[in-house]
Design an enzyme around this catalytic site. Sequence first.
Site, PDB file in Angstrom:
ATOM      1  CE  LYS A 189      -2.822   5.906  -1.310  1.00 33.65           C
ATOM      2  NZ  LYS A 189      -3.840   6.660  -2.044  1.00 33.65           N
ATOM      3  CE1 TYR A 206      -3.148   3.036   0.873  1.00 30.92           C
ATOM      4  CE2 TYR A 206      -1.794   3.315   2.831  1.00 30.92           C
ATOM      5  CZ  TYR A 206      -2.761   3.791   1.973  1.00 30.92           C
ATOM      6  OH  TYR A 206      -3.344   5.019   2.200  1.00 30.92           O
TER       7      TYR A 206
END
Length: 321
Positions: A159, A155
Amino acid sequence: MKVVLVTGAAGFIGSNAAEALLKNYPSIRVIGLDNFDPTYPVAFKRSNIGGLKKSAQFSFYEADIRDRTALRRIFKKEQPDAVLHLAAKADTRHAVVAPQEYVDTNITGTLNLLECAKEFQVKRFVFASSSSVYGNDNTAPFKEDAVTDHAISPYGASKKAGEGLAYTYHHNFGLSVVCIRIFNAYGERMRPGLVLYTWVEKILKGETIEISGKGTRRRDYTYIGDLVDALLRVLTKKNIGFLVVNIGNAGSVSLTHMLRTVERATGKKARVVSRPSHHASVERTHASIAKAKRILDWKPKTSFQDGVERFVEWYQSERGS
Ligand SMILES: NC(=O)c1ccc[n+]([C@@H]2O[C@H](COP(=O)([O-])OP(=O)(O)OC[C@H]3O[C@@H](n4cnc5c(N)ncnc54)[C@H](O)[C@@H]3O)[C@@H](O)[C@H]2O)c1
């Protein structure tokens, strides 16, 4: 700013941001987009946008950011001049077991939006990045120029990739971009899987809660109202080419401190068991907000105790006790 496209508009941050845009700028149109990803109950997401749909200035598209053709149709029809890109898969731990989903939505989906922003000459692109990019090996408080090469969940890595792609659209096509590194947002409509939500729910029901390790993990919690204030500022601030900025509370709260705060706010004593810490959860997040203060003239206004009390009040009225 006449038309703002909010991706992830049915989610926690997106629905609060869309609401604030409509309230603070009555003449602009807000276009919401969301695919009602079933990570948490779709009924919650539908209720998040219930109020928004009553506004004549709000339109909503059920669409998927992985589908560039669908996005092009929406951009062509609505001609947004700003994009607030919040749609994402956002679960740090789930990302470890399903990384492809995070690449598809958080990286390819972001690329699709950047392509549309280029083609339809969007003036401002705001990308919701995360404190997860800092990983585990930075000294607190984290500054924007710290090393971000060692995210510990796919994750966080997705980003970081989103920030990098957004920079290339600034460099090559002059797109004005702001990457906001959000530090643990909480408050009304927050995602049910997040620790604070689960604890409030279980403590109010008299159920046992789990605490990770010895309760020493620390998080910088940002109240949703303060975060939305920052989002409105980055959408409207003039003369930004490319900016990466932390939005946090500039403090770090341990799990045990959070537990005491929730007990005070609910008026109930928790029954607690310990469970092993997850490998992909960072030890600590703690934002330096000097840059946000300097460039955006922004600072958080809500103490953790007040924010938790507001959340508990909302939870009791909306989700039962
Ligand atoms: N909440 C936090 O503490 C936090 C911290 C750091 C960063 N962020 C980022 O902020 C943004 C919003 O987070 P949130 O807490 O509101 O999460 P959320 O899950 O409530 O909202 C995200 C929304 O995106 C939608 N979505 C997911 N995949 C999609 C797709 N393929 N196409 C269209 N829509 C899709 C979901 O249905 C959901 O409504 C995310 O980008 C997240 O990574 C949040």
